[in-house]
Design an enzyme around this catalytic site. Structure first.
Site, PDB file in Angstrom:
ATOM      1  N   THR A  98       0.865  -1.182   0.000  1.00  0.00           N
ATOM      2  CA  THR A  98       0.000   0.000   0.000  1.00  0.00           C
ATOM      3  C   THR A  98       0.899   1.229   0.000  1.00  0.00           C
ATOM      4  O   THR A  98       1.562   1.521   1.005  1.00  0.00           O
ATOM      5  CB  THR A  98      -0.905   0.017   1.244  1.00  0.00           C
ATOM      6  N   LYS A 136      -7.346   1.742  -3.290  1.00  0.00           N
ATOM      7  CA  LYS A 136      -6.966   1.305  -1.936  1.00  0.00           C
ATOM      8  C   LYS A 136      -7.040   2.485  -0.953  1.00  0.00           C
ATOM      9  O   LYS A 136      -7.508   2.335   0.181  1.00  0.00           O
ATOM     10  CB  LYS A 136      -5.556   0.711  -1.964  1.00  0.00           C
ATOM     11  N   LYS A 185       0.218   5.327   8.283  1.00  0.00           N
ATOM     12  CA  LYS A 185       0.989   5.480   7.034  1.00  0.00           C
ATOM     13  C   LYS A 185       0.029   5.627   5.840  1.00  0.00           C
ATOM     14  O   LYS A 185       0.206   6.489   4.983  1.00  0.00           O
ATOM     15  CB  LYS A 185       1.886   4.248   6.875  1.00  0.00           C
TER      16      LYS A 185
END
Ligand code: NAP
Length: 305
Positions: A93, A168, A236
């Site tokens: 990701t 995502k 993150k």
């Protein structure tokens, strides 16, 4: 199709095993080489010393590493060995921009890059039930499909390189809003003195339910937050969402609020707990001044009108 795997972390190890089950896995590589040596010995595949060597032995590499800089470092290493026509499927990701940079690094060598971030957690990686969001050349996507089908159950192509990561990021924003709402509602329910197990069972079947309510509200009721999806990782991801929205001059309230809450959790040493640990902060709303500076809310004294 000969496949190599890079990044044998919590997600990667299950994904590599699933490629092996389908007879595709030829080689594995991990930064901490002992992990690669152990899995290679167990599965009877190669554990080359360098990323370049791994890339030279396979047609497709699947990578799943931590963050943006790591993806670019791995891509540069693989580029040393890739043959023209090879494919890199990156399941980490990271930002759409990083995906585009990785694709540009490989393009002069005739190697296609697809960003393939996944959703479904460690359980999905282990059980090959991941949802996979893909960005990149449509013909490369068709070639990659047998590999992706070994890893996940729901596989969708969203557009050019970077669009898998954009999908995502969208998912991560939803997760932020939902876990925040679940934690807040559970703190409210506890303050009302409601029996939490009965509440979870009942509202879990109602219109306000969600995967996070059903699977993570029990953590809140118990007051334990074993690592499922770590605070640090979601933080993150939300930084990526922050940066992607900032390019439009926009600050998203849900993203900003959760970044503040996660920063507080990390500062208190809870960064490796599951994101349901957000409940720690919501409980405090009913106890003392909260981190956003709002006044304390206290239950009325017994007998008050
Ligand atoms: P993890 O357990 O921390 O594993 C990270 C892996 O990346 C390790 O194999 C690590 O190697 C490797 N790595 C990190 N930096 C590297 C570098 N510079 N060069 C080479 N290898 C490097 O993380 P994870 O949970 O598997 O997550 C991996 C990715 O999937 C992340 O982008 C995460 O956001 C995403 N993801 C995670 C979940 C989840 O539920 N965990 C769900 C969906 C997506 P070492 O062994 O040497 O440290």
């Amino acid at each position: 199709m000969r496949v190599g795997f890079v990044g044998l972390g919590a997600m990667g190890v299950g994904m590599a095993r699933n490629l092996h089950k389908k007879g595709m896995l030829r080689a594995v590589w991990n930064r901490t080489s002992g992990k690669a040596a152990a899995l290679a010995a167990e599965l009877g595949v190669a554990a080359p010393a360098t990323l370049g060597e791994l890339a030279s032995q396979v047609d497709v590499v699947v990578s799943c590493v931590s963050a943006d800089a790591d993806v670019l470092e791995v891509t540069r290493g693989l580029a040393q060995g890739f043959k023209p026509g090879a494919l890199l499927l990156d399941c980490s990701t990271v930002s759409s921009e990083t995906a585009r940079t990785a694709a540009e690094l490989l393009q002069p060598r005739g190697v296609e890059f697809l960003d393939c971030p996944v959703s479904g957690g460690v359980e999905g990686a282990r059980d090959a039930t991941l949802a996979i969001m893909v960005g990149g050349d449509p013909a490369a996507f068709e070639r990659a499909k047998p590999v992706l089908e070994a890893l996940g159950r729901t596989i969708a192509h969203f557009g050019p390189v970077g669009s898998g990561e954009a999908a995502k990021a969208t998912n991560q924003i939803m997760c932020a809003g939902i876990i925040d709402a679940v934690a807040e509602a559970m703190a409210f329910a506890r303050a009302q003195g409601l029996p939490l197990p009965v509440l979870i069972d009942t509202l879990g079947k109602g219109a306000g339910s969600s995967w996070y309510f059903v699977h993570r509200a029990p953590n809140m009721a118990r007051g334990t937050y074993p690592a499922g999806f770590r605070v640090r990782l979601h933080e993150k991801d939300l930084r990526i969402c922050h940066d992607m929205a900032a390019r439009f001059g926009v600050q998203l309230p849900v993203v900003e609020r959760m970044l503040a809450e996660y920063a507080e959790l990390v500062a208190r040493g809870y960064g490796d707990e599951d994101i349901s640990a957000t409940f720690r902060l919501k409980e405090e709303l009913f106890e003392r001044t909260n981190i956003m500076g709002a006044p304390a809310l206290r239950p009325p004294p017994p007998g008050a009108p």
